[in-house]
Scaffold this motif. Structure first.
Motif, PDB file in Angstrom:
ATOM      1  N   LEU A  44       0.824  -1.207   0.000  1.00 18.16           N
ATOM      2  CA  LEU A  44       0.000   0.000   0.000  1.00 18.16           C
ATOM      3  C   LEU A  44       0.860   1.259   0.000  1.00 18.16           C
ATOM      4  N   PHE A  45       1.849   1.316   0.867  1.00 20.43           N
ATOM      5  CA  PHE A  45       2.633   2.543   1.031  1.00 20.43           C
ATOM      6  C   PHE A  45       3.589   2.802  -0.134  1.00 20.43           C
ATOM      7  N   LYS A  46       4.185   1.735  -0.663  1.00 21.38           N
ATOM      8  CA  LYS A  46       5.123   1.876  -1.786  1.00 21.38           C
ATOM      9  C   LYS A  46       6.213   2.930  -1.507  1.00 21.38           C
ATOM     10  N   GLY A  47       6.678   2.954  -0.258  1.00 22.93           N
ATOM     11  CA  GLY A  47       7.762   3.855   0.096  1.00 22.93           C
ATOM     12  C   GLY A  47       7.386   5.321   0.164  1.00 22.93           C
ATOM     13  N   GLN A  48       6.109   5.621   0.238  1.00 30.90           N
ATOM     14  CA  GLN A  48       5.675   7.024   0.258  1.00 30.90           C
ATOM     15  C   GLN A  48       5.529   7.592   1.663  1.00 30.90           C
ATOM     16  N   VAL A  49       5.549   6.733   2.677  1.00 36.21           N
ATOM     17  CA  VAL A  49       5.368   7.173   4.055  1.00 36.21           C
ATOM     18  C   VAL A  49       6.243   6.297   4.933  1.00 36.21           C
ATOM     19  N   PRO A  50       6.943   6.850   5.927  1.00 31.51           N
ATOM     20  CA  PRO A  50       7.797   6.020   6.780  1.00 31.51           C
ATOM     21  C   PRO A  50       6.980   5.036   7.618  1.00 31.51           C
ATOM     22  N   TYR A  51       7.469   3.818   7.655  1.00 33.97           N
ATOM     23  CA  TYR A  51       6.746   2.710   8.279  1.00 33.97           C
ATOM     24  C   TYR A  51       7.725   1.933   9.148  1.00 33.97           C
ATOM     25  N   PHE A  52       7.428   1.843  10.453  1.00 35.28           N
ATOM     26  CA  PHE A  52       8.313   1.213  11.418  1.00 35.28           C
ATOM     27  C   PHE A  52       7.659  -0.081  11.900  1.00 35.28           C
ATOM     28  N   TYR A  53       8.267  -1.193  11.509  1.00 34.34           N
ATOM     29  CA  TYR A  53       7.715  -2.517  11.835  1.00 34.34           C
ATOM     30  C   TYR A  53       8.468  -3.067  13.041  1.00 34.34           C
ATOM     31  N   THR A  54       7.749  -3.420  14.111  1.00 35.04           N
ATOM     32  CA  THR A  54       8.435  -3.624  15.387  1.00 35.04           C
ATOM     33  C   THR A  54       8.501  -5.038  15.955  1.00 35.04           C
ATOM     34  N   PRO A  55       7.647  -6.007  15.577  1.00 34.24           N
ATOM     35  CA  PRO A  55       7.697  -7.291  16.285  1.00 34.24           C
ATOM     36  C   PRO A  55       8.759  -8.244  15.738  1.00 34.24           C
ATOM     37  N   VAL A  56       8.971  -9.329  16.470  1.00 36.97           N
ATOM     38  CA  VAL A  56       9.766 -10.457  15.995  1.00 36.97           C
ATOM     39  C   VAL A  56       9.267 -10.838  14.602  1.00 36.97           C
ATOM     40  N   TYR A  57      10.208 -11.087  13.673  1.00 33.85           N
ATOM     41  CA  TYR A  57       9.761 -11.492  12.341  1.00 33.85           C
ATOM     42  C   TYR A  57      10.839 -12.316  11.648  1.00 33.85           C
ATOM     43  N   GLU A  58      10.535 -12.803  10.446  1.00 34.42           N
ATOM     44  CA  GLU A  58      11.370 -13.804   9.783  1.00 34.42           C
ATOM     45  C   GLU A  58      12.556 -13.251   8.998  1.00 34.42           C
ATOM     46  N   GLY A  59      12.644 -11.939   8.841  1.00 38.76           N
ATOM     47  CA  GLY A  59      13.713 -11.344   8.056  1.00 38.76           C
ATOM     48  C   GLY A  59      13.314 -11.171   6.596  1.00 38.76           C
TER      49      GLY A  59
ATOM     50  N   GLU B  91      12.744  -8.219   4.854  1.00 41.18           N
ATOM     51  CA  GLU B  91      11.997  -7.033   4.434  1.00 41.18           C
ATOM     52  C   GLU B  91      12.962  -5.879   4.151  1.00 41.18           C
ATOM     53  N   CYS B  92      13.022  -5.471   2.898  1.00 45.60           N
ATOM     54  CA  CYS B  92      13.960  -4.406   2.511  1.00 45.60           C
ATOM     55  C   CYS B  92      13.275  -3.287   1.743  1.00 45.60           C
ATOM     56  N   ALA B  93      11.958  -3.138   1.886  1.00 40.55           N
ATOM     57  CA  ALA B  93      11.243  -2.109   1.144  1.00 40.55           C
ATOM     58  C   ALA B  93      11.715  -0.719   1.554  1.00 40.55           C
ATOM     59  N   ARG B  94      11.782   0.161   0.584  1.00 38.22           N
ATOM     60  CA  ARG B  94      12.163   1.544   0.844  1.00 38.22           C
ATOM     61  C   ARG B  94      11.195   2.172   1.849  1.00 38.22           C
ATOM     62  N   GLY B  95      11.748   2.883   2.821  1.00 42.68           N
ATOM     63  CA  GLY B  95      10.911   3.557   3.808  1.00 42.68           C
ATOM     64  C   GLY B  95      10.373   2.665   4.900  1.00 42.68           C
ATOM     65  N   THR B  96      10.774   1.389   4.917  1.00 44.26           N
ATOM     66  CA  THR B  96      10.345   0.458   5.965  1.00 44.26           C
ATOM     67  C   THR B  96      11.529   0.174   6.873  1.00 44.26           C
ATOM     68  N   TYR B  97      11.361   0.409   8.171  1.00 43.94           N
ATOM     69  CA  TYR B  97      12.429   0.253   9.146  1.00 43.94           C
ATOM     70  C   TYR B  97      11.976  -0.787  10.169  1.00 43.94           C
ATOM     71  N   VAL B  98      12.820  -1.784  10.390  1.00 46.67           N
ATOM     72  CA  VAL B  98      12.414  -2.952  11.169  1.00 46.67           C
ATOM     73  C   VAL B  98      13.096  -2.957  12.535  1.00 46.67           C
ATOM     74  N   LYS B  99      12.294  -2.987  13.578  1.00 44.24           N
ATOM     75  CA  LYS B  99      12.811  -3.049  14.947  1.00 44.24           C
ATOM     76  C   LYS B  99      12.928  -4.487  15.424  1.00 44.24           C
ATOM     77  N   GLY B 100      12.077  -5.366  14.913  1.00 43.55           N
ATOM     78  CA  GLY B 100      11.941  -6.700  15.481  1.00 43.55           C
ATOM     79  C   GLY B 100      13.145  -7.608  15.300  1.00 43.55           C
ATOM     80  N   GLU B 101      13.266  -8.559  16.213  1.00 40.65           N
ATOM     81  CA  GLU B 101      14.333  -9.540  16.164  1.00 40.65           C
ATOM     82  C   GLU B 101      14.136 -10.496  14.982  1.00 40.65           C
ATOM     83  N   THR B 102      15.228 -10.870  14.355  1.00 39.30           N
ATOM     84  CA  THR B 102      15.220 -11.843  13.268  1.00 39.30           C
ATOM     85  C   THR B 102      15.676 -13.201  13.801  1.00 39.30           C
TER      86      THR B 102
END
Length: 383
Positions: A114-129, A131-142
């Motif tokens: 949906l965002f397609k890198g147009q809005v900053p998006y901070f993803y925070t939970p544990v996840y599988e690794g 994700e490299c989309a532009r504008g997406t910043y990952v806090k969660g443990e891999t």
């Protein structure tokens, strides 16, 4: 770090003299997508509380880029398409300028699309690794952070030789177990079983019987929420808790409460945060959480706390970039650091380097028995 450094004014912004003149600019609307319904809905109240605490702390020290933070909440416990519609309304309808997401990977995929890198998006939970989309910043443990150092340490400490891997049949469970196989084999131990079950399964007796018959003396649990609770109860009921250790990468305080301490002997968890971490920053945060929420506070846990950290990431990146524009934030993201309940966290490849803790369950709950400092996420996103 102490309470004053990041939470001192959480409950006293008005008393501290913060007036409307300090926020002459229009408020910064930040959408927080958390599960408020569905199987993960039990994390909603604590995640919302942590987000509100973060906003209060940020506003007490001047907001983000001089703008007061105004949170908008959306339900991410719905199906991905429905969650995306909710996010779209918050973005285009209510003019949210940044998003914090604490939800499953399927919803993350829908929001990235949906965002397609147009809005900053901070993803925070544990996840599988991955994700490299532009504008997406990952806090969660891999899985790399939670297992690469932890499995060899457990093998050294407990000497397991046969591992059984069990997870839910979706990307996080499968990718976690796939990573674990390599780490296990490097220790000289063997994987004697590997299975995946739908979220709808509510009886794990057959799986536990297979584990028993395999002779496994260690089990990696990559099950989520209610599935993890039901499995671990069944595991103990078969008398296996004293015969095999268990390691979970998504067993936090809520899940442990469901499992019950009597069913959690020889159970370990790997995480970037536990509510009883014995560090000044973590203790200050837990104390303020209890004060902020009162006697009926939802159980503090790593998933909820990650929501708080997502807002700290937003603050740090916006300050360094001097802007909320994705291109500018991407350009300065590498090496950006902030300090929060988990300690010092540094952004690398739009993921984070952070401490990873191993906790053993005792008769009083989690007890951290090993900490691995500054572990990278193992991702190779090009910034």
């Amino acid at each position: 770090m102490n309470r004053r450094s990041f939470l001192h004014n959480t409950l006293a912004a008005t008393a501290a003299g913060i007036t409307t003149s300090a926020f002459a600019a229009s408020p910064l609307k930040v959408a927080v997508m958390i599960p408020q319904s569905g199987p993960a809905g039990l994390f909603g109240p604590s995640a919302k509380a942590c987000a509100n605490m973060a906003a209060a702390a940020l506003n007490a020290r001047g907001g983000i880029l001089g703008r007061q933070v105004d949170l908008l909440f959306g339900d991410a416990g719905l199906a991905p398409a429905e969650s995306a519609q909710t996010a779209l309304k918050l973005w285009k309808g209510q003019r949210a300028e940044a998003f914090i997401g604490m939800h499953d990977s399927a919803v993350r995929g829908a929001l990235v699309g949906l965002f397609k890198g147009q809005v900053p998006y901070f993803y925070t939970p544990v996840y599988e690794g991955g994700e490299c989309a532009r504008g997406t910043y990952v806090k969660g443990e891999t899985p790399q952070q939670q297992l690469e150092r932890v499995i060899p340490w457990l093998v050294t400490e407990r000497k397991p030789t046969k591992w059984y891997l069990i997870g839910n049949d979706y990307v996080w469970g499968r990718n976690t177990n796939a990573a674990a196989k390599g780490y296990i084999e490097k220790t000289g131990a063997k994987v004697v079983g590997d299975e995946y079950l739908p979220f709808t399964v509510d009886n794990f007796d057959a799986s536990v019987a297979r584990i028993r018959d395999s002779g496994a003396d260690a089990v990696l649990v990559s099950l989520v929420g209610g599935s993890s609770v039901t499995f671990n109860k069944a595991f103990a009921s078969f008398g296996l808790a004293d015969k095999a250790l268990r390691l979970g990468t998504l067993i936090e305080e809520n899940t442990l409460a469901g499992i019950g301490l009597s069913n959690a002997r020889n159970l370990y968890a790997s995480s970037g945060y536990f509510a009883n971490l014995d560090t000044p920053a973590a203790k200050a945060f837990a104390a303020d959480y209890a004060k902020y929420q009162g006697a009926n506070a939802p159980t503090l846990n790593g998933l909820a706390e990650s929501t708080y950290e997502g807002l700290l990431m937003l603050e740090a990146l916006a300050k360094k970039a001097g802007s909320l524009e994705v291109a500018k934030m991407d350009a300065v993201s590498e090496g950006t650091s902030y300090s929060g309940p988990r300690g010092t966290v540094t952004i690398q490849n739009r993921h984070v380097e952070q401490d990873i803790h191993v906790a053993e369950v005792t008769d009083k709950g989690f007890r951290v028995v090993k900490t691995f400092a500054k572990i990278g996420a193992g991702q190779s996103c090009k910034v």
